[in-house]
Scaffold this active site. Structure first.
Site, short mmCIF file in Angstrom:
data_model
loop_
_atom_site.label_atom_id
_atom_site.label_comp_id
_atom_site.label_asym_id
_atom_site.label_seq_id
_atom_site.Cartn_x
_atom_site.Cartn_y
_atom_site.Cartn_z
N SER A 1 -4.57 3.35 -8.35
CA SER A 1 -5.56 4.74 -8.09
C SER A 1 -6.24 4.73 -9.40
O SER A 1 -5.96 4.12 -10.35
CB SER A 1 -4.67 5.80 -7.97
N ALA B 1 1.94 8.12 -13.68
CA ALA B 1 2.95 7.46 -14.49
C ALA B 1 3.31 6.18 -13.75
O ALA B 1 3.23 5.11 -14.13
CB ALA B 1 3.97 8.15 -14.81
N TYR C 1 2.50 10.72 -10.23
CA TYR C 1 1.82 9.91 -9.72
C TYR C 1 1.07 8.94 -10.59
O TYR C 1 0.85 7.74 -10.28
CB TYR C 1 0.77 10.33 -8.82
N ASN D 1 0.63 -1.34 -0.02
CA ASN D 1 -0.14 0.01 -0.05
C ASN D 1 0.70 1.28 -0.01
O ASN D 1 0.25 2.36 -0.46
CB ASN D 1 -0.96 0.00 1.17
#
Length: 246
Positions: free
Chosen positions: A139, A154, A152, A87
């Site tokens: 995400s 990529a 983020y 995570n």
């Protein structure tokens, strides 16, 4: 009997925000959890209500030796590792043309290289488990471009493809791999977004259900992928986003 009864899970980035919600859900379903995170301040307090079923080990996922020590600690404390919940992640916003190289490198090193280190360190333990699970964290921005989020976006896109590849590679070892891709969630970075009404008002209409998700809703999806109910789901990116249109 919980969905993860008797399992040992390692959760990176599990002392706050969405990671903590996942840790709590894993414990509620019967798992014992070793939580790895860089920040040690307040970590034991954050896990105190879990009555020793979740313990903290300071870990930097950017450092392969630190990650190996995390897996060893889980095996020493609880007898093995059955689930890796990868995570840990961060974002450094800014337009690509002006983003500092150090910021780009930090996002790549944490979100992508950190996952690579975790998988390499966990596989020997998961293989011995006979019921190994890897759940990676992407995400909604792993498949949807957002200005100012180049690093983020990529790295999360790379996380999704990496997860699909290792799902094929690790299946013969009895390890099932899937990726969780939350949408807007009222935890961590999502909570900060919601607090900025000027920004959130542009994104809220894109969510069919008209609201942010909760940490519990994402954590329940993680439990599904980590447990027996998801045993025949492999190499999948599970979007939990309330019907996000982009």
């Amino acid at each position: 009997m919980g969905a993860l009864e008797g399992r040992v899970a390692v959760v990176t980035g599990g002392t706050k925000g969405l990671g903590l919600k996942i840790t709590e859900a894993f414990v509620a379903e019967g798992a014992r959890v070793v939580v790895g995170a860089r920040g040690g301040a307040g970590a034991d307090g954050a896990l105190a209500h879990l009555d020793g079923r979740a313990v903290f080990r300071q870990t930097d996922v950017r450092d392969p030796a630190s990650v190996r020590a995390l897996m060893e600690a889980a095996a020493d404390r609880f007898g093995g590792v059955d689930v890796l919940m990868a995570n840990a992640g961060l974002s450094r916003p800014g337009p690509a043309a002006g983003l500092a190289g150090a910021d780009w490198a930090q996002v790549v090193d944490t979100n992508l290289n950190g996952l690579f280190h975790c998988v390499q360190a966990a596989v020997p333990y998961l293989e011995r488990s006979g019921n190994g699970r890897i759940v990676t964290m992407s995400s909604a921005l792993g498949s949807r471009p957002a200005p100012g989020a180049s690093a983020y976006c990529a790295t999360k896109a790379a996380v999704e493809m990496f997860s699909k590849v290792i799902a094929l590679e690790l299946a013969p070892k009895g390890i099932v791999v899937n990726c969780l891709a939350p949408g807007f969630v009222d935890e961590g970075m999502g909570r900060l977004l919601k607090q900025n009404q000027a920004v959130w008002s542009t994104y809220a209409p894109k969510v069919a259900l008209g609201r942010m998700g909760t940490g519990r809703e994402i954590a329940e999806a993680a439990v599904y992928l980590a447990g027996d109910a998801g045993a025949y789901v492999n190499g999948h990116v599970l979007e939990v986003n309330g019907g996000l249109a982009w």
